[in-house]
Enzyme design. Structure first.
Site, PDB file in Angstrom:
ATOM      1  CE1 TYR A   1      21.638  11.786  19.460  1.00 30.56           C
ATOM      2  CE2 TYR A   1      20.275  13.140  21.141  1.00 30.56           C
ATOM      3  CZ  TYR A   1      20.076  12.375  20.323  1.00 30.56           C
ATOM      4  OH  TYR A   1      19.127  11.198  20.268  1.00 30.56           O
TER       5      TYR A   1
ATOM      6  NE  ARG B   1      10.089  13.892  42.117  1.00 37.45           N
ATOM      7  CZ  ARG B   1      10.032  14.536  43.821  1.00 37.45           C
ATOM      8  NH1 ARG B   1      10.860  15.512  44.254  1.00 37.45           N
ATOM      9  NH2 ARG B   1       8.900  14.920  44.512  1.00 37.45           N
TER      10      ARG B   1
ATOM     11  CE  LYS C   1      21.942   6.327  21.927  1.00 31.65           C
ATOM     12  NZ  LYS C   1      21.561   7.715  21.929  1.00 31.65           N
TER      13      LYS C   1
ATOM     14  CG  ASP D   1      27.326  12.998  24.957  1.00 31.04           C
ATOM     15  OD1 ASP D   1      27.780  12.005  24.810  1.00 31.04           O
ATOM     16  OD2 ASP D   1      26.280  13.426  24.270  1.00 31.04           O
TER      17      ASP D   1
HETATM   18  C1  LIG Z   1      21.576   8.955  21.654  1.00 29.33           C
HETATM   19  C2  LIG Z   1      22.102  10.441  22.600  1.00 29.33           C
HETATM   20  C3  LIG Z   1      22.022  11.401  23.069  1.00 29.33           C
HETATM   21  C4  LIG Z   1      20.453  11.394  23.835  1.00 29.33           C
HETATM   22  O1  LIG Z   1      20.608  10.587  24.422  1.00 29.33           O
HETATM   23  P1  LIG Z   1      18.386   9.677  25.273  1.00 29.33           P
HETATM   24  O2  LIG Z   1      19.200   8.569  25.930  1.00 29.33           O
HETATM   25  O3  LIG Z   1      18.387   9.594  23.894  1.00 29.33           O
HETATM   26  O4  LIG Z   1      18.405  10.537  25.751  1.00 29.33           O
HETATM   27  C5  LIG Z   1      22.475  12.171  23.446  1.00 29.33           C
HETATM   28  N1  LIG Z   1      23.959  12.173  23.068  1.00 29.33           N
HETATM   29  C6  LIG Z   1      24.862  10.853  22.064  1.00 29.33           C
HETATM   30  C7  LIG Z   1      26.017  11.080  21.706  1.00 29.33           C
HETATM   31  C8  LIG Z   1      23.890   9.955  21.650  1.00 29.33           C
HETATM   32  O5  LIG Z   1      24.346   9.530  21.020  1.00 29.33           O
END
Ligand SMILES: *Cc1c(COP(=O)(O)O)cnc(C)c1O
Length: 384
Positions: A102, A50, A199, A174
């Site tokens: 998001y 961890r 993603k 983000d």
């Molecule tokens: C999918 C997504 C998230 C969240 O991520 P997870 O891996 O699903 O927890 C945050 N920001 C954006 C822009 C996303 O597309």
């Protein structure tokens, strides 16, 4: 800083380049929870996974280099990364979020962090006067996405960073939709970058992961403390998969974009399409800013069919493009933001920001572009 400066090379050789001990060209998966200590109070740099794991560490170094930051952190999901970053704040603090952030980011602020007295406010980060006015004393950070989901709204990151820093606040970006291959927010003034590595970075729809990158040492120390204390870390196998995915990010992203530009132009000229949202179209309000701050428009497109169309039939008719949450994988995906990704945003707010029930969001994959268009064409015809 990386010893290589060209991004395509850093993608493949950045972070930890292979395994020094054996010469393996890939970083091994250190599938271990603990490490044997040499003597009481003396270890080889690792005590417990961890707290630290060499595979995760290699990924953390890699993302820090790619984002031009200094410190990287890997988490079990994008939301775990965002949550750890939000844990930097305390009762009485307020976070400003951009419109169309998001859905999960909105949800964790509205329904989890509110319990601890951390508040939020939605601002239109395209109106710098609005942003400036909202930067009151209790505001500690501004959290933005550009292009923002699902209307691909582009925010001028550098302009926002200037306003935010003038008032002594932090800017969190983000960067999921762009990845560091296309956009490096830290170079534009961001203090912290977060990712859903699920993603494009992972790129194959086979893992859930999150990353955060920080440039300031004090913030990094605190975030490391939070990562270890709260424990939302990424597992070694997933860290390995993510490193592997990142190696092909450049070639994937180039192809994603080539396809997306083709599909967006095709949609734009389609008589049954009311509106196309894609910052790669010269007519898009975000086009110039996108061109200035990123190396391409990305591959996310939203569009609206004309009002009289039956959206349900559109989704039913698709064969190649899968109806699914998520984005950024090699396969094309489609979603209905108002009932899927953005369902956690209350209807009145959703409609106020422009997420109508007729809106369709595409994540353009790297299949043959003619096949993608032909699938959409048949679905539009079926929805008529
Ligand atoms: C999918 C997504 C998230 C969240 O991520 P997870 O891996 O699903 O927890 C945050 N920001 C954006 C822009 C996303 O597309």
């Amino acid at each position: 800083m990386s010893k290589f400066n060209k991004k395509a090379t850093v993608l493949i050789h950045g972070g930890v380049d292979g395994d020094e001990r054996t010469g393996a060209v890939n970083v091994p998966i250190y599938q271990t929870s603990t490490y044997k200590q040499v003597h009481l109070g003396q270890h080889k740099g690792y005590e417990y996974s961890r707290t630290g794991n060499p595979t995760r560490e290699a990924l953390e170094k890699l993302i820090a280099e790619l984002e031009h930051g200094r410190f990287g952190f890997a988490f079990a999901s994008g939301m775990a990364a965002t949550t750890a970053v939000l844990t930097l704040f305390k009762t009485g603090d307020k976070i400003l979020i951009s419109k169309n952030v998001y859905g999960g980011t909105f949800r964790v602020l509205a329904n989890v962090y509110n319990q601890f007295g951390i508040t939020y406010e939605i601002v239109d980060t395209n109106h710098l006067e609005d942003l400036e006015g909202a930067l009151t004393d209790e505001v500690k950070a501004v959290f933005i996405e550009s292009p923002a989901n699902p209307l691909m709204t582009v925010t001028d990151i550098e302009a926002v960073a200037n306003v935010v820093h003038e008032k002594g606040k932090l800017l969190i970006v983000d960067n999921t939709f762009m990845t560091p291959y296309l956009q490096r927010p830290i170079d534009l003034g961001a203090d912290i970058v977060v990712h859903s590595a699920t993603k494009y970075l992972g790129g194959h729809s086979d893992l859930i992961a999150g990353l955060a990158v920080v440039k300031d040492k004090d913030i990094a120390d605190r975030l490391y403390y939070i990562q270890n204390a709260t424990g939302g870390i990424l597992q070694p196998f997933d860290a390995f998969l993510l490193i592997r995915g990142i190696k092909t990010l450049g070639v994937r992203m180039d192809k994603h974009q080539e396809n997306a530009i083709y599909v967006a132009n095709w949609l734009k000229h389609h008589a049954d399409v009311k509106k196309v949202y894609f910052p790669g179209l010269g007519t898009d309000p975000g086009y110039n800013t996108q061109k200035k701050q990123a190396d391409g428009p990305g591959a996310m497109i939203s569009f609206e069919l004309k009002d009289e169309f039956d959206i349900k039939k559109f989704f039913d008719r698709l064969e190649l493009i899968a109806l699914a949450e998520s984005l950024g994988g090699v396969e094309s995906l489609v979603c209905h933001p108002s009932s899927m990704t953005h369902a956690s945003i209350p209807e009145d707010i959703r409609h106020a920001v422009g997420i109508t029930d007729n809106l369709i969001r595409l994540s353009i994959g790297i299949e043959d572009k003619e096949d993608i268009v032909s699938d959409i064409e048949k679905a539009i015809a079926a929805a008529k």
